[in-house]
Every structure is written in structure tokens, then in C-alpha cells.
Motif scaffolding. Sequence first.
Motif, PDB file in Angstrom:
ATOM      1  N   UNK A  34       0.922  -1.363  -0.254  1.00  0.00           N
ATOM      2  CA  UNK A  34      -0.040   0.005  -0.008  1.00  0.00           C
ATOM      3  C   UNK A  34       0.891   0.790   0.250  1.00  0.00           C
ATOM      4  N   UNK A  35       1.657   1.310   0.738  1.00  0.00           N
ATOM      5  CA  UNK A  35       2.434   2.440   0.493  1.00  0.00           C
ATOM      6  C   UNK A  35       3.340   2.549  -0.520  1.00  0.00           C
ATOM      7  N   UNK A  36       3.809   1.045  -1.318  1.00  0.00           N
ATOM      8  CA  UNK A  36       4.385   1.404  -2.898  1.00  0.00           C
ATOM      9  C   UNK A  36       3.413   1.996  -3.483  1.00  0.00           C
ATOM     10  N   UNK A  37       2.263   1.462  -3.690  1.00  0.00           N
ATOM     11  CA  UNK A  37       1.491   2.492  -4.611  1.00  0.00           C
ATOM     12  C   UNK A  37       0.779   3.823  -3.761  1.00  0.00           C
ATOM     13  N   UNK A  38       0.772   4.242  -2.703  1.00  0.00           N
ATOM     14  CA  UNK A  38       0.400   5.980  -2.274  1.00  0.00           C
ATOM     15  C   UNK A  38       1.184   6.258  -2.777  1.00  0.00           C
ATOM     16  N   UNK A  39       2.798   5.835  -3.137  1.00  0.00           N
ATOM     17  CA  UNK A  39       3.839   6.718  -3.815  1.00  0.00           C
ATOM     18  C   UNK A  39       3.946   6.749  -4.708  1.00  0.00           C
ATOM     19  N   UNK A  40       3.631   6.048  -5.400  1.00  0.00           N
ATOM     20  CA  UNK A  40       3.414   5.729  -6.587  1.00  0.00           C
ATOM     21  C   UNK A  40       2.199   6.886  -7.241  1.00  0.00           C
ATOM     22  N   UNK A  41       0.953   6.861  -6.589  1.00  0.00           N
ATOM     23  CA  UNK A  41      -0.374   7.482  -6.974  1.00  0.00           C
ATOM     24  C   UNK A  41      -0.061   9.275  -6.597  1.00  0.00           C
ATOM     25  N   UNK A  42       1.244   9.508  -5.471  1.00  0.00           N
ATOM     26  CA  UNK A  42       1.078  10.672  -5.305  1.00  0.00           C
ATOM     27  C   UNK A  42       2.432  11.460  -5.906  1.00  0.00           C
ATOM     28  N   UNK A  43       3.071  10.444  -6.650  1.00  0.00           N
ATOM     29  CA  UNK A  43       3.855  10.690  -7.695  1.00  0.00           C
ATOM     30  C   UNK A  43       3.525  10.961  -9.060  1.00  0.00           C
ATOM     31  N   UNK A  44       2.645  10.954  -9.434  1.00  0.00           N
ATOM     32  CA  UNK A  44       1.525  10.687 -10.432  1.00  0.00           C
ATOM     33  C   UNK A  44       0.888  12.171 -10.658  1.00  0.00           C
ATOM     34  N   UNK A  45       0.541  11.652  -9.513  1.00  0.00           N
ATOM     35  CA  UNK A  45      -0.674  12.906  -9.138  1.00  0.00           C
ATOM     36  C   UNK A  45       0.738  14.106  -8.662  1.00  0.00           C
ATOM     37  N   UNK A  46       1.371  14.242  -8.761  1.00  0.00           N
ATOM     38  CA  UNK A  46       2.198  15.772  -9.140  1.00  0.00           C
ATOM     39  C   UNK A  46       2.833  15.994 -10.632  1.00  0.00           C
ATOM     40  N   UNK A  47       3.024  15.105 -10.969  1.00  0.00           N
ATOM     41  CA  UNK A  47       2.966  14.846 -11.952  1.00  0.00           C
ATOM     42  C   UNK A  47       2.215  15.642 -13.285  1.00  0.00           C
ATOM     43  N   UNK A  48       0.931  14.954 -12.863  1.00  0.00           N
ATOM     44  CA  UNK A  48       0.245  15.551 -13.639  1.00  0.00           C
ATOM     45  C   UNK A  48      -0.832  17.050 -13.761  1.00  0.00           C
TER      46      UNK A  48
END
Length: 207
Positions: A34-48
Motif C-alpha cells: 500500500x505504501x508503494x502504491x500510495x507513493x506511486x499515486x502521489x508521484x503521478x498526482x504531482x506530475x499531472x
Amino acid sequence: MESAHVSAIISAAAGISGVLLGNIFVLIKEWLTKRKTAKQDTTYLGIIVVSHLDRFATGCLNVALDDGTQHGQPAGERGEHVPVITPPNFRPLDLDVEWKLLPMDLMYSILRLPDQQDQLHGNLTGIHQFNYDPPDHIEYFQARRRGYAVLGLQASDLATKLRLYVGLPAEELDPGEWNRDKNMRDIKSDIDERVSEGHLRNTTQQQ
């Protein structure tokens, strides 16, 4: 008999410990996933979101540069100054990202940008209706240009904060390179100076 009883207890304890350890390992694995997924989702959010904020800030600069003229001449008929640049749109809630991954203050500031733009448009509508001053519409264009310079600087600042939060590289400009934010700061300062000079001149004339 007693030895057998002790062995049974030890075996049971070992079985329970094994189950507990197995459950703990499963929980740890799930937490890490979950932590890895949240980090990936947060990075994606940041880029967009950073991309949209930057485009919005650049659009704000274009409006801040719009003084109602084209090629040095009034853009409207009969020498009237009229807006040339269409204001940019920023619709954060249309973006397919998980906003709850952001800290509350950062999320709130980003999501409030459209409201601030609406407030600016309301102010401009009021000036246009009650302080109509053709053909130059000086007060209207000063308020419009300054308002969008401020809004663009806010969007740019939020993009910088979001980059930092999600771990994206900061934007670095070479010396002498075109600087969008400096342009907006200069526009704001120039208009503030002109408005201040106008107030001082009016005060002096009334005396």
C-alpha cells in the motif's frame, strides 16, 4: 505424562506463534504494498497537477500582458481597448488523481484557485458595469492584468510546493533565460506603481 503435557503446550504455543508471525508478515507485506502504491499515486498526482498548474500560470501571464491592444493599436472598433487573450481554465476536480494524498493546506490551496479566478471575474464585471471608461478602460485593464499576474504567481508557487512534496526536480533557469514569474512580478509592480502615482496625483489636485 507430565512431559507429554508440556510438549503439547509447547507445540500449541509454537503453532499459535507461527500463525501470529504469519499474520504479521502478511500485514507487513500489505502495508509495504500500500505504501508503494500510495507513493506511486502521489508521484503521478504531482506530475499531472504540476503540468496543469504550470500551463495555467503561463496562461495567466498571457492575460496579464493583455492591455486591450494588438500590434500597438486598440483591438476594438473605433479605437476601443478590448480583451484579446482568453483567460485560461484550471479545473482540478476534472483531473483523475487522488487529492486526499496531499496535505490539507496544499490540497485546499490548489482546489481554491478556480474560486479565486471566479472572484477576480466578479470584480472585473463590477468595474465594467459601474466604472465604464471607454475607450481605454484603464481601471478595468489594470485590475485584469494585475489580478491575473497575482493568480499566475500563486499557481506557480503551488507548483513549486507540489514538486517539493512529491520529490520532483525543481525548475532551474539559466541566467538570462526567459522567466515567466519575473514577468508577472514586474507587471504587478508596474501597475501598483501607476495606481499609486494616480492616487497621489488625484490627492494633490484636490488640495
